[in-house]
Design a protein around this motif. Sequence first.
Motif, PDB file in Angstrom:
ATOM      1  N   GLN A  42       5.258   5.013   6.019  1.00 40.95           N
ATOM      2  CA  GLN A  42       5.193   3.725   6.718  1.00 40.95           C
ATOM      3  C   GLN A  42       5.992   2.654   5.984  1.00 40.95           C
ATOM      4  N   ALA A  43       6.004   2.704   4.658  1.00 41.70           N
ATOM      5  CA  ALA A  43       6.803   1.729   3.906  1.00 41.70           C
ATOM      6  C   ALA A  43       8.285   1.930   4.206  1.00 41.70           C
ATOM      7  N   GLN A  44       8.710   3.174   4.337  1.00 41.93           N
ATOM      8  CA  GLN A  44      10.104   3.436   4.672  1.00 41.93           C
ATOM      9  C   GLN A  44      10.418   2.997   6.098  1.00 41.93           C
ATOM     10  N   LEU A  45       9.485   3.234   7.013  1.00 39.45           N
ATOM     11  CA  LEU A  45       9.664   2.768   8.387  1.00 39.45           C
ATOM     12  C   LEU A  45       9.777   1.248   8.423  1.00 39.45           C
ATOM     13  N   ALA A  46       8.906   0.573   7.693  1.00 35.69           N
ATOM     14  CA  ALA A  46       8.941  -0.888   7.638  1.00 35.69           C
ATOM     15  C   ALA A  46      10.272  -1.375   7.056  1.00 35.69           C
ATOM     16  N   ALA A  47      10.764  -0.688   6.028  1.00 33.40           N
ATOM     17  CA  ALA A  47      12.050  -1.068   5.428  1.00 33.40           C
ATOM     18  C   ALA A  47      13.174  -0.911   6.437  1.00 33.40           C
ATOM     19  N   LEU A  48      13.222   0.222   7.119  1.00 34.68           N
ATOM     20  CA  LEU A  48      14.272   0.433   8.115  1.00 34.68           C
ATOM     21  C   LEU A  48      14.196  -0.605   9.226  1.00 34.68           C
ATOM     22  N   GLU A  63      12.741  -9.168  -1.307  1.00 35.45           N
ATOM     23  CA  GLU A  63      12.573  -9.776   0.015  1.00 35.45           C
ATOM     24  C   GLU A  63      12.158  -8.722   1.041  1.00 35.45           C
ATOM     25  N   LEU A  64      12.729  -7.556   0.929  1.00 34.12           N
ATOM     26  CA  LEU A  64      12.380  -6.467   1.842  1.00 34.12           C
ATOM     27  C   LEU A  64      10.903  -6.096   1.673  1.00 34.12           C
ATOM     28  N   GLN A  73       7.424  -2.769  -6.238  1.00 32.35           N
ATOM     29  CA  GLN A  73       7.466  -1.412  -6.790  1.00 32.35           C
ATOM     30  C   GLN A  73       7.390  -0.371  -5.678  1.00 32.35           C
ATOM     31  N   ALA A  74       6.488  -0.581  -4.713  1.00 27.34           N
ATOM     32  CA  ALA A  74       6.362   0.356  -3.596  1.00 27.34           C
ATOM     33  C   ALA A  74       7.636   0.360  -2.764  1.00 27.34           C
ATOM     34  N   TRP A  76      10.659  -0.378  -3.850  1.00 27.08           N
ATOM     35  CA  TRP A  76      11.713   0.258  -4.644  1.00 27.08           C
ATOM     36  C   TRP A  76      11.642   1.771  -4.468  1.00 27.08           C
ATOM     37  N   SER A  77      10.432   2.326  -4.510  1.00 24.61           N
ATOM     38  CA  SER A  77      10.238   3.758  -4.321  1.00 24.61           C
ATOM     39  C   SER A  77      10.633   4.183  -2.909  1.00 24.61           C
ATOM     40  N   ALA A  78      10.230   3.395  -1.915  1.00 23.27           N
ATOM     41  CA  ALA A  78      10.571   3.703  -0.518  1.00 23.27           C
ATOM     42  C   ALA A  78      12.080   3.682  -0.317  1.00 23.27           C
ATOM     43  N   VAL A  79      12.738   2.670  -0.870  1.00 25.94           N
ATOM     44  CA  VAL A  79      14.189   2.540  -0.717  1.00 25.94           C
ATOM     45  C   VAL A  79      14.910   3.681  -1.438  1.00 25.94           C
ATOM     46  N   ALA A  80      14.406   4.084  -2.588  1.00 20.87           N
ATOM     47  CA  ALA A  80      15.030   5.203  -3.320  1.00 20.87           C
ATOM     48  C   ALA A  80      15.043   6.462  -2.453  1.00 20.87           C
ATOM     49  N   GLY A  81      13.937   6.732  -1.774  1.00 16.34           N
ATOM     50  CA  GLY A  81      13.880   7.891  -0.888  1.00 16.34           C
ATOM     51  C   GLY A  81      14.826   7.755   0.294  1.00 16.34           C
TER      52      GLY A  81
END
Length: 182
Positions: A42-48, A63-64, A73-74, A76-81
Amino acid sequence: MRAEVEKIPVEPATRIAYLVRMLSNTLNQRIERALRPLELTQAQLAALAQLALRAPGRLSGAELGRRAGVTPQAMWSAVAGLEQRELVERSPHPTHGRVLEIGITEDGIDVLAQAQELTAPVDAHAMATLTDGEQRQLRALLLKSMTALDLPHPDGGDVQARVTEGSPEATIGSISAWVRRK
C-alpha cells in the motif's frame, strides 16, 4: 472524601475513532490482498499515486512520505522497491544537491493503472450501500476531519476548497481517470 463518580461504559460504536479504525483495518487487509498479484504494498501504491498526480514533476522522499501518510523511513523502503522494479526513478534536486527527487516512469504508470483496477472493487464494495449523495457527503466529512487533524489532502491540494466544491477529484478515482488519459 471524594464523591463516587458513576462510570458509564462507552459504547464503541459511538466513537468515531473506533469506527474509522475498524473500517480502515478491513479495507487495508482487502487492498493488500488485491495488490498481491502485482507484488505491491500500500505504501508503494500510495507513492505511485502521489507521483502520478505530480507527473512529470517530482517529489522528495520526505514530501512523498508526508503526502502518502507514512514515515520517511517507510517511504524510503517503498521507493527502493519501486526503483528496483524501474517503476520510479530518483535524481538529485537541481538546486539542493543532497535532496533526491523521485519521479514515476511509464512502467510505474502502467502498474498504477493495474493496481487501480485491482483495488477498485474493494472501494466499490465498501460504498455499495451508499447513494452517490451519501458517498460525496462521506468524502466531504472525512476531508473535513483530515483538515482538523492537519493531514495533507490526498491530491496535495487545498482540502477545504475540495470539500466546499464537493469535487470528485477528492477521491482516488481522479488518479485512475488521469492514468487512463495517459
